[in-house]
Design a protein around this motif. Sequence first.
Motif, PDB file in Angstrom:
ATOM      1  N   PRO A  28       3.298  -9.689   7.576  1.00 19.70           N
ATOM      2  CA  PRO A  28       1.952 -10.202   7.266  1.00 19.70           C
ATOM      3  C   PRO A  28       2.028 -11.579   6.621  1.00 19.70           C
ATOM      4  CG  PRO A  28       2.195  -7.941   6.489  1.00 19.70           C
ATOM      5  CD  PRO A  28       3.560  -8.394   6.951  1.00 19.70           C
ATOM      6  N   LYS A  29       1.127 -12.457   7.010  1.00 19.80           N
ATOM      7  CA  LYS A  29       1.204 -13.827   6.476  1.00 19.80           C
ATOM      8  C   LYS A  29       0.991 -13.838   4.973  1.00 19.80           C
ATOM      9  CE  LYS A  29      -3.275 -15.955   6.388  1.00 19.80           C
ATOM     10  NZ  LYS A  29      -4.465 -16.149   7.113  1.00 19.80           N
ATOM     11  N   GLU A  30       0.279 -12.842   4.458  1.00 16.16           N
ATOM     12  CA  GLU A  30       0.035 -12.780   3.006  1.00 16.16           C
ATOM     13  C   GLU A  30       1.334 -12.608   2.224  1.00 16.16           C
ATOM     14  OE1 GLU A  30      -1.478 -10.943   5.328  1.00 16.16           O
ATOM     15  OE2 GLU A  30      -3.549 -11.692   5.248  1.00 16.16           O
ATOM     16  N   LEU A  31       2.407 -12.201   2.909  1.00 18.44           N
ATOM     17  CA  LEU A  31       3.689 -12.024   2.223  1.00 18.44           C
ATOM     18  C   LEU A  31       4.595 -13.250   2.368  1.00 18.44           C
ATOM     19  CD1 LEU A  31       4.492  -8.268   2.978  1.00 18.44           C
ATOM     20  CD2 LEU A  31       3.495  -9.256   0.922  1.00 18.44           C
ATOM     21  N   ALA A  32       4.090 -14.307   3.003  1.00 14.96           N
ATOM     22  CA  ALA A  32       4.895 -15.534   3.103  1.00 14.96           C
ATOM     23  C   ALA A  32       5.226 -15.993   1.685  1.00 14.96           C
ATOM     24  CB  ALA A  32       4.117 -16.615   3.849  1.00 14.96           C
ATOM     25  N   PRO A  33       6.512 -16.245   1.399  1.00 13.02           N
ATOM     26  CA  PRO A  33       6.887 -16.481   0.007  1.00 13.02           C
ATOM     27  C   PRO A  33       6.656 -17.906  -0.474  1.00 13.02           C
ATOM     28  CG  PRO A  33       8.843 -16.472   1.385  1.00 13.02           C
ATOM     29  CD  PRO A  33       7.672 -16.198   2.301  1.00 13.02           C
ATOM     30  N   ILE A  34       6.250 -17.997  -1.723  1.00 17.03           N
ATOM     31  CA  ILE A  34       6.270 -19.263  -2.456  1.00 17.03           C
ATOM     32  C   ILE A  34       7.570 -19.173  -3.262  1.00 17.03           C
ATOM     33  CG2 ILE A  34       5.074 -20.710  -4.117  1.00 17.03           C
ATOM     34  CD1 ILE A  34       3.245 -20.207  -1.783  1.00 17.03           C
ATOM     35  N   VAL A  35       8.622 -19.779  -2.765  1.00 11.79           N
ATOM     36  CA  VAL A  35       9.997 -19.565  -3.228  1.00 11.79           C
ATOM     37  C   VAL A  35      10.343 -18.081  -3.020  1.00 11.79           C
ATOM     38  CG1 VAL A  35      11.763 -20.006  -4.973  1.00 11.79           C
ATOM     39  CG2 VAL A  35       9.755 -21.482  -4.854  1.00 11.79           C
ATOM     40  N   THR A  36      10.104 -17.212  -3.990  1.00 13.02           N
ATOM     41  CA  THR A  36      10.420 -15.793  -3.747  1.00 13.02           C
ATOM     42  C   THR A  36       9.218 -14.869  -3.946  1.00 13.02           C
ATOM     43  OG1 THR A  36      11.194 -15.682  -6.014  1.00 13.02           O
ATOM     44  CG2 THR A  36      12.885 -15.919  -4.312  1.00 13.02           C
ATOM     45  N   THR A  37       8.102 -15.408  -4.397  1.00 15.67           N
ATOM     46  CA  THR A  37       6.939 -14.552  -4.679  1.00 15.67           C
ATOM     47  C   THR A  37       5.884 -14.734  -3.605  1.00 15.67           C
ATOM     48  OG1 THR A  37       7.371 -14.819  -7.025  1.00 15.67           O
ATOM     49  CG2 THR A  37       5.203 -13.994  -6.427  1.00 15.67           C
ATOM     50  N   PRO A  38       5.472 -13.655  -2.942  1.00 14.95           N
ATOM     51  CA  PRO A  38       4.419 -13.809  -1.935  1.00 14.95           C
ATOM     52  C   PRO A  38       3.133 -14.355  -2.558  1.00 14.95           C
ATOM     53  CG  PRO A  38       5.421 -11.638  -1.783  1.00 14.95           C
ATOM     54  CD  PRO A  38       5.956 -12.275  -3.028  1.00 14.95           C
ATOM     55  N   ALA A  39       2.448 -15.202  -1.799  1.00 17.36           N
ATOM     56  CA  ALA A  39       1.192 -15.779  -2.287  1.00 17.36           C
ATOM     57  C   ALA A  39       0.234 -14.689  -2.765  1.00 17.36           C
ATOM     58  CB  ALA A  39       0.555 -16.609  -1.175  1.00 17.36           C
ATOM     59  N   PHE A  57      -7.198  -3.727  -0.808  1.00 19.49           N
ATOM     60  CA  PHE A  57      -6.765  -4.623   0.259  1.00 19.49           C
ATOM     61  C   PHE A  57      -7.427  -4.146   1.544  1.00 19.49           C
ATOM     62  CE2 PHE A  57      -3.350  -4.573  -2.861  1.00 19.49           C
ATOM     63  CZ  PHE A  57      -3.053  -5.912  -3.010  1.00 19.49           C
ATOM     64  N   VAL A  58      -8.152  -5.035   2.189  1.00 21.14           N
ATOM     65  CA  VAL A  58      -8.736  -4.708   3.494  1.00 21.14           C
ATOM     66  C   VAL A  58      -7.725  -5.191   4.531  1.00 21.14           C
ATOM     67  CG1 VAL A  58     -10.710  -5.007   5.020  1.00 21.14           C
ATOM     68  CG2 VAL A  58     -11.045  -5.036   2.532  1.00 21.14           C
ATOM     69  N   VAL A  59      -7.073  -4.245   5.188  1.00 18.23           N
ATOM     70  CA  VAL A  59      -5.933  -4.581   6.045  1.00 18.23           C
ATOM     71  C   VAL A  59      -6.194  -4.124   7.485  1.00 18.23           C
ATOM     72  CG1 VAL A  59      -4.226  -4.596   4.186  1.00 18.23           C
ATOM     73  CG2 VAL A  59      -4.760  -2.446   5.358  1.00 18.23           C
ATOM     74  N   GLY A  64       1.366  -2.718   7.000  1.00 17.42           N
ATOM     75  CA  GLY A  64       1.867  -1.758   6.006  1.00 17.42           C
ATOM     76  C   GLY A  64       2.810  -2.382   4.988  1.00 17.42           C
ATOM     77  N   ALA A  65       3.402  -3.522   5.340  1.00  9.33           N
ATOM     78  CA  ALA A  65       4.336  -4.155   4.402  1.00  9.33           C
ATOM     79  C   ALA A  65       3.641  -4.578   3.107  1.00  9.33           C
ATOM     80  CB  ALA A  65       5.013  -5.358   5.060  1.00  9.33           C
ATOM     81  N   ILE A  66       2.325  -4.809   3.162  1.00 11.54           N
ATOM     82  CA  ILE A  66       1.616  -5.176   1.927  1.00 11.54           C
ATOM     83  C   ILE A  66       1.610  -3.983   0.964  1.00 11.54           C
ATOM     84  CG2 ILE A  66      -0.608  -5.891   0.944  1.00 11.54           C
ATOM     85  CD1 ILE A  66      -1.130  -7.488   3.500  1.00 11.54           C
ATOM     86  N   ALA A  67       1.359  -2.787   1.512  1.00  9.45           N
ATOM     87  CA  ALA A  67       1.408  -1.578   0.661  1.00  9.45           C
ATOM     88  C   ALA A  67       2.822  -1.367   0.138  1.00  9.45           C
ATOM     89  CB  ALA A  67       0.931  -0.363   1.455  1.00  9.45           C
ATOM     90  N   ASP A  68       3.828  -1.595   0.987  1.00  4.13           N
ATOM     91  CA  ASP A  68       5.226  -1.455   0.530  1.00  4.13           C
ATOM     92  C   ASP A  68       5.489  -2.399  -0.635  1.00  4.13           C
ATOM     93  OD1 ASP A  68       5.616   0.290   2.588  1.00  4.13           O
ATOM     94  OD2 ASP A  68       6.676  -1.141   3.880  1.00  4.13           O
ATOM     95  N   ARG A 100      -4.099  -1.048 -10.094  1.00  8.48           N
ATOM     96  CA  ARG A 100      -4.051   0.068  -9.142  1.00  8.48           C
ATOM     97  C   ARG A 100      -4.451  -0.492  -7.780  1.00  8.48           C
ATOM     98  NH1 ARG A 100      -6.072   2.933 -13.629  1.00  8.48           N
ATOM     99  NH2 ARG A 100      -8.130   2.089 -13.179  1.00  8.48           N
ATOM    100  N   THR A 101      -3.717  -0.101  -6.742  1.00  9.48           N
ATOM    101  CA  THR A 101      -4.004  -0.679  -5.424  1.00  9.48           C
ATOM    102  C   THR A 101      -4.582   0.378  -4.483  1.00  9.48           C
ATOM    103  OG1 THR A 101      -1.680  -0.325  -4.847  1.00  9.48           O
ATOM    104  CG2 THR A 101      -2.300  -2.537  -5.561  1.00  9.48           C
ATOM    105  N   HIS A 102      -5.469  -0.076  -3.635  1.00 14.67           N
ATOM    106  CA  HIS A 102      -6.162   0.778  -2.656  1.00 14.67           C
ATOM    107  C   HIS A 102      -6.164   0.029  -1.328  1.00 14.67           C
ATOM    108  CE1 HIS A 102      -7.954   2.851  -6.254  1.00 14.67           C
ATOM    109  NE2 HIS A 102      -7.819   1.638  -6.755  1.00 14.67           N
ATOM    110  N   PHE A 103      -6.244   0.776  -0.251  1.00 19.43           N
ATOM    111  CA  PHE A 103      -6.185   0.142   1.075  1.00 19.43           C
ATOM    112  C   PHE A 103      -7.251   0.727   1.988  1.00 19.43           C
ATOM    113  CE2 PHE A 103      -2.175  -0.381  -0.931  1.00 19.43           C
ATOM    114  CZ  PHE A 103      -1.781  -1.658  -0.571  1.00 19.43           C
ATOM    115  N   VAL A 104      -7.844  -0.132   2.801  1.00 19.54           N
ATOM    116  CA  VAL A 104      -8.747   0.361   3.844  1.00 19.54           C
ATOM    117  C   VAL A 104      -8.467  -0.462   5.097  1.00 19.54           C
ATOM    118  CG1 VAL A 104     -10.682  -1.181   3.194  1.00 19.54           C
ATOM    119  CG2 VAL A 104     -11.157   0.950   4.404  1.00 19.54           C
TER     120      VAL A 104
END
Length: 297
Positions: A28-39, A57-59, A64-68, A100-104
Amino acid sequence: MPTQPVRKAVIPAAGRGTRFLPFTKAVPKELAPIVTTPAIELVVAEAAAAGVTDVLFVVSPGKGAIADYFGTDDDLAQALRAKDKQAELASIEAPTRLARTHFVDQLDPKGLGDAVAHAADFAAGEPVAVLLPDDVMDERDELLRPMLDVYAEYGGVVVGLLDVGPDEISSYGCVVPDDGADLKADVVPLADLVEKPAKQDAPSTLAIIGRYVLPPEIFAALESTAPGAGGEIQLTDAMLALRHSGVPVHGVVFRGRRYDTGNKLEYVKAVVQLAARHPDVGKEFRAWLREYEPDAD
Ligand code: G1P
């Protein structure tokens, strides 16, 4: 009427990330890292710092990698503990502790308004903050917290604003301040909102950037919002409908540092700027950057 505290945030993250193919074929592009931390971790940290306790998170399927990323990994934690890698251990635990994280799932994405509409059950009658994960605000410059203060004072809708100038405004929701509003003030009451106007039609150069505080009434407004610009259900149109029904809409003008990670060039600039002040590599990277002469070919 006193407003409810804003404890919930919604992060739309269902997009395919086409601009970042081929990377986004697998990640997922949301996990593209800024050095080592995803944006997206920086964005969740911003929400948590402003008092948010629950993030939805509306996914879409395949994300699924965002939930991971925001979940725990006991095997990895155990392995790091066994090797006494405390800093690495803290780094993998940090994202799990922010909120706390939730997903839909948004199965058939029909625009930002449609993404936010998927948060109706999560909101359960409470106001929500919406943070678009492409926009990363420098942690030294607050935006969401002052927006929450404006919500506490006036209720209604509060949007983050940035003067992007005439050349960029057609990429954004554009706002019109109330007659007589002080444009130099940090908080501006708004009369009108237009999604992605053509440059020559834009009523101002003030753009909505990816931060919103929305009252519970937004969900009914979204239900009766027809597709707008680009054939998509536009959050801008639903906010305008609320404005027309008498709900106050305010903009908080951001004068801090913002990094747009939503396109290639701006993403690369964001990485360079944030790497230059990164605790592990910043000093050496700055020294290297001072000497670096790009090869034009
Ligand atoms: C969305 C909104 C737009 C807003 C922008 C901020 O557009 O529709 O009003 O200005 O986010 O990034 P998008 O960038 O999803 O096309």
